[in-house]
Design an enzyme around this catalytic site. Structure first.
Site, PDB file in Angstrom:
ATOM      1  N   HIS A   3      13.186  -8.614   8.676  1.00 53.27           N
ATOM      2  CA  HIS A   3      11.852  -8.074   8.975  1.00 53.27           C
ATOM      3  C   HIS A   3      12.012  -6.556   9.137  1.00 53.27           C
ATOM      4  O   HIS A   3      12.457  -5.879   8.213  1.00 53.27           O
ATOM      5  CB  HIS A   3      11.325  -8.789  10.232  1.00 53.27           C
ATOM      6  CG  HIS A   3       9.875  -8.608  10.549  1.00 53.27           C
ATOM      7  ND1 HIS A   3       8.996  -7.915   9.754  1.00 53.27           N
ATOM      8  CD2 HIS A   3       9.129  -9.033  11.615  1.00 53.27           C
ATOM      9  CE1 HIS A   3       7.787  -7.927  10.310  1.00 53.27           C
ATOM     10  NE2 HIS A   3       7.846  -8.600  11.443  1.00 53.27           N
ATOM     11  N   HIS A  14       9.472 -10.102  -0.898  1.00 53.44           N
ATOM     12  CA  HIS A  14       8.503 -10.273   0.180  1.00 53.44           C
ATOM     13  C   HIS A  14       7.883 -11.651   0.072  1.00 53.44           C
ATOM     14  O   HIS A  14       7.687 -12.156  -1.027  1.00 53.44           O
ATOM     15  CB  HIS A  14       7.398  -9.208   0.073  1.00 53.44           C
ATOM     16  CG  HIS A  14       6.673  -8.997   1.361  1.00 53.44           C
ATOM     17  ND1 HIS A  14       5.617  -9.777   1.744  1.00 53.44           N
ATOM     18  CD2 HIS A  14       6.893  -8.115   2.369  1.00 53.44           C
ATOM     19  CE1 HIS A  14       5.198  -9.357   2.932  1.00 53.44           C
ATOM     20  NE2 HIS A  14       5.952  -8.362   3.340  1.00 53.44           N
ATOM     21  N   ASP A  20      10.406  -1.252   3.230  1.00 54.51           N
ATOM     22  CA  ASP A  20      11.661  -0.824   3.842  1.00 54.51           C
ATOM     23  C   ASP A  20      12.642  -0.204   2.849  1.00 54.51           C
ATOM     24  O   ASP A  20      13.699   0.273   3.249  1.00 54.51           O
ATOM     25  CB  ASP A  20      12.338  -2.035   4.528  1.00 54.51           C
ATOM     26  CG  ASP A  20      11.557  -2.475   5.753  1.00 54.51           C
ATOM     27  OD1 ASP A  20      11.095  -1.605   6.493  1.00 54.51           O
ATOM     28  OD2 ASP A  20      11.404  -3.689   5.960  1.00 54.51           O
TER      29      ASP A  20
HETATM   30  N1  CMC Z   1      17.666  -9.946  -2.922  1.00 57.01           N
HETATM   31  C1  CMC Z   1      18.090 -10.929  -3.723  1.00 57.01           C
HETATM   32  N2  CMC Z   1      17.473 -12.118  -3.871  1.00 57.01           N
HETATM   33  C2  CMC Z   1      16.381 -12.318  -3.136  1.00 57.01           C
HETATM   34  C3  CMC Z   1      15.859 -11.340  -2.268  1.00 57.01           C
HETATM   35  C4  CMC Z   1      16.551 -10.120  -2.177  1.00 57.01           C
HETATM   36  N3  CMC Z   1      16.121  -9.139  -1.377  1.00 57.01           N
HETATM   37  N4  CMC Z   1      14.750 -11.813  -1.662  1.00 57.01           N
HETATM   38  C5  CMC Z   1      14.572 -13.050  -2.136  1.00 57.01           C
HETATM   39  N5  CMC Z   1      15.548 -13.355  -3.023  1.00 57.01           N
HETATM   40  C6  CMC Z   1      15.686 -14.588  -3.796  1.00 57.01           C
HETATM   41  C7  CMC Z   1      16.199 -15.731  -2.932  1.00 57.01           C
HETATM   42  O1  CMC Z   1      17.603 -15.819  -2.970  1.00 57.01           O
HETATM   43  C8  CMC Z   1      15.534 -16.918  -3.580  1.00 57.01           C
HETATM   44  O2  CMC Z   1      16.223 -17.212  -4.758  1.00 57.01           O
HETATM   45  P1  CMC Z   1      16.434 -18.767  -5.191  1.00 57.01           P
HETATM   46  O3  CMC Z   1      15.052 -19.283  -5.489  1.00 57.01           O
HETATM   47  O4  CMC Z   1      17.329 -18.708  -6.370  1.00 57.01           O
HETATM   48  O5  CMC Z   1      17.062 -19.456  -4.008  1.00 57.01           O
HETATM   49  C9  CMC Z   1      14.164 -16.384  -3.997  1.00 57.01           C
HETATM   50  O6  CMC Z   1      14.363 -14.971  -4.204  1.00 57.01           O
HETATM   51  C10 CMC Z   1      13.074 -16.593  -2.959  1.00 57.01           C
HETATM   52  O7  CMC Z   1      13.536 -16.051  -1.718  1.00 57.01           O
HETATM   53  P2  CMC Z   1      13.141 -16.599  -0.283  1.00 57.01           P
HETATM   54  O8  CMC Z   1      14.231 -16.248   0.671  1.00 57.01           O
HETATM   55  O9  CMC Z   1      12.747 -18.028  -0.388  1.00 57.01           O
HETATM   56  O10 CMC Z   1      11.842 -15.731   0.012  1.00 57.01           O
HETATM   57  P3  CMC Z   1      11.144 -15.572   1.425  1.00 57.01           P
HETATM   58  O11 CMC Z   1       9.717 -15.394   1.134  1.00 57.01           O
HETATM   59  O12 CMC Z   1      11.551 -16.659   2.346  1.00 57.01           O
HETATM   60  O13 CMC Z   1      11.807 -14.232   1.983  1.00 57.01           O
HETATM   61  C11 CMC Z   1      12.187 -11.975   2.488  1.00 57.01           C
HETATM   62  C12 CMC Z   1      11.160 -12.998   2.023  1.00 57.01           C
HETATM   63  C13 CMC Z   1      11.489 -10.626   2.707  1.00 57.01           C
HETATM   64  C14 CMC Z   1      12.797 -12.424   3.825  1.00 57.01           C
HETATM   65  C15 CMC Z   1      13.280 -11.859   1.413  1.00 57.01           C
HETATM   66  O14 CMC Z   1      12.728 -11.394   0.203  1.00 57.01           O
HETATM   67  C16 CMC Z   1      14.433 -10.959   1.857  1.00 57.01           C
HETATM   68  O15 CMC Z   1      15.373 -11.438   2.503  1.00 57.01           O
HETATM   69  N6  CMC Z   1      14.389  -9.626   1.496  1.00 57.01           N
HETATM   70  C17 CMC Z   1      15.382  -8.682   1.971  1.00 57.01           C
HETATM   71  C18 CMC Z   1      15.043  -8.254   3.373  1.00 57.01           C
HETATM   72  C19 CMC Z   1      13.862  -7.327   3.403  1.00 57.01           C
HETATM   73  O16 CMC Z   1      13.786  -6.386   2.632  1.00 57.01           O
HETATM   74  N7  CMC Z   1      12.970  -7.569   4.355  1.00 57.01           N
HETATM   75  C20 CMC Z   1      11.807  -6.708   4.591  1.00 57.01           C
HETATM   76  C21 CMC Z   1      10.528  -7.372   4.261  1.00 57.01           C
HETATM   77  S1  CMC Z   1       9.161  -6.210   4.141  1.00 57.01           S
HETATM   78  C22 CMC Z   1       8.936  -5.537   5.720  1.00 57.01           C
HETATM   79  C23 CMC Z   1       8.492  -6.535   6.675  1.00 57.01           C
HETATM   80  O17 CMC Z   1       7.359  -7.013   6.571  1.00 57.01           O
HETATM   81  O18 CMC Z   1       9.257  -6.806   7.592  1.00 57.01           O
END
Ligand code: CMC
Length: 429
Positions: free
Chosen positions: A268, A307, A363
């Protein structure tokens, strides 16, 4: 004749049910009538991490994740970033309308009047370890404020609520700056109420021996815009924590400390810090392709990308990317921008990121600006928290005034052991 209903047939019983559809949703509780027999508890929906569950109706923030649209109270984020100030935006988010001149003056006065912290806060700040993470100090200090303002428990008294809101918006920059000064071993700087919200924050961060601090107007404006961009983001993890803790009728300081704790995590608000650590680790533009390969091989995430809601470019990231160059014109370029741009270029052409619709989020570039301003990485999430305080408070008040809300209490699907008898320790294998 089309109807706003959903017809469901339970194949276990052959019975059919007609459920109303309102605002594109069915009510979870309407599923409860679907039973196999009278002893059956009734059907529930299973939705870990709230992937497809609306927990509230809200009038605050609109996001269209597919199109990359973000609006506060109907106003596009790009227009607010271009033309509004953080305090005006905070007023809008909390009150629902843009203020007229006298309303804004009054709001600004009320916030400015509350910027100081009790002297005891300074004393307990001194007791944190020299290298304490600023987010840990911030979360504890916000929680501790509830002990200074016990009347904050009167959460149904609108006037008291307003006072706590002013205090929280006013004191967050003071707490944040003191966290930074503590880390540096520098004495705290008291607020200068002749400066703007962001100018005063800069003074509390950076003032040294000079009797008066004069903020650079470009940096002051950039900080204000960053606060605007972070001010709210509908039902994210920390807003959900604010609402959830607030739903037990805890005071706003305790609820906001919980929200800040939720923000701290690297998935986050901690992602801005992690993004800079990642760019440092990559070290050079020529290492970017190998790094992207390692992400695709599952050896970590590209921090600042992806996201839950945006499946397009985060509109806040677009504004921040442009803002970065305005800041660089004053303080010099942060060389990490070249690595970030190359990372974005390569990722946006790569099938892995295209298929999963992973784009830069807020971010990805914000840390690069903060670092150029001379702020250490562990202060970045604290800056996020300053802006987001307005949104947390608006979400909290909306929850309190919503007749449909009660204490937040999800259900579970129990899959553990069935009833079994206790065995004395001497009889266990
Ligand atoms: N790098 C590489 N792969 C990713 C990333 C990433 N940053 N984000 C998602 N994926 C992949 C993930 O591995 C999954 O792949 P697969 O379907 O093969 O297993 C797919 O994309 C879907 O990911 P998810 O984890 O199910 O997506 P989510 O909606 O649960 O997670 C998130 C959203 C923001 C936590 C995630 O994208 C992430 O970890 N990003 C990096 C951390 C980040 O930048 N966070 C800040 C978010 S914006 C500011 C805020 O609001 O806090």
């Amino acid at each position: 004749m089309p109807k706003d209903t959903l017809t469901v047939t339970d194949n276990r019983t052959g019975k059919t049910y007609e459920l109303p559809i309102e605002n594109g949703t069915i009510r979870g509780m309407d599923l409860r009538q679907i039973k196999v027999d009278d002893d059956d508890f009734g059907l529930m929906s299973y939705d870990p991490a709230f992937g497809n569950t609306a927990s509230t109706k809200s009038n605050i923030t609109f996001i269209d994740g597919e199109k990359g649209i973000l609006r506060y109270r109907g106003y596009p984020i790009e227009q607010l970033a271009e033309r509004s100030s953080f305090l005006e935006t905070a007023y809008l988010i909390i009150n629902g309308e843009l203020p007229n001149r006298s309303q804004l003056e009054m709001f600004t006065h009320n916030i400015t009047y509350h910027t100081m912290l009790h002297e005891n806060v300074r004393k307990f700040h001194d007791r944190f370890r020299y290298d304490a993470h600023p987010m840990g100090i911030l979360i504890s200090t916000v929680a501790a404020l509830s002990t200074f303002y016990p009347e904050a428990k009167n959460i149904f008294d609108k006037e008291s609520r307003r006072t706590q809101m002013y205090r929280l918006i006013a004191k967050m920059p003071t707490i944040a700056a003191w966290c930074f000064r503590h880390r540096r071993g520098l004495p705290v700087v008291q607020p200068d109420n002749d400066l703007s919200y962001s100018g005063n924050f800069m003074s509390m961060l950076f003032r040294m021996a000079e009797s008066r601090y004069t903020p650079n107007p470009t940096i002051e404006r950039a900080l204000d815009v960053l606060f605007i961009l972070h001010a709210d983001h509908e039902q994210n993890c920390s807003a959900n924590a604010m609402r959830s803790v607030g739903s037990s009728q805890a005071d706003p300081y305790s609820a906001l400390a919980a929200a800040a704790a939720a923000l701290y995590g690297p998935l986050h608000g901690g992602a801005n810090e992690s993004a800079i650590r990642m760019l440092n680790q990559i070290g050079h533009v020529k290492h970017v392709p190998d790094f992207v390969k390692s992400v695709k091989a599952g050896e970590g995430r590209l921090m600042g990308f992806g996201h839950r809601v945006y499946k397009n470019y985060d509109p806040r990231a677009k504004v921040i990317k442009k803002l970065a160059y305005e800041v660089f014109d004053v303080v010099g370029k942060n060389p990490l921008i070249d690595i970030a741009l190359e990372l974005e270029r390569i990722a946006l052409q790569d099938d892995y990121f295209i298929q999963r619709k992973l784009y830069p989020n807020v971010d990805f570039y914000s840390g690069i600006i903060y670092q150029a301003m001379g702020l250490p990485m562990d202060v970045f999430p604290v800056l996020f928290a300053i802006g987001r305080t307005a949104g947390w408070l608006a979400q909290w008040e909306e929850m309190l005034e919503d007749d449909e809300q009660r204490i937040a209490r999800p259900r579970q699907v129990y899959l553990g052991a069935d009833k079994r008898d206790y065995i004395a320790i001497s009889d266990r294998s």
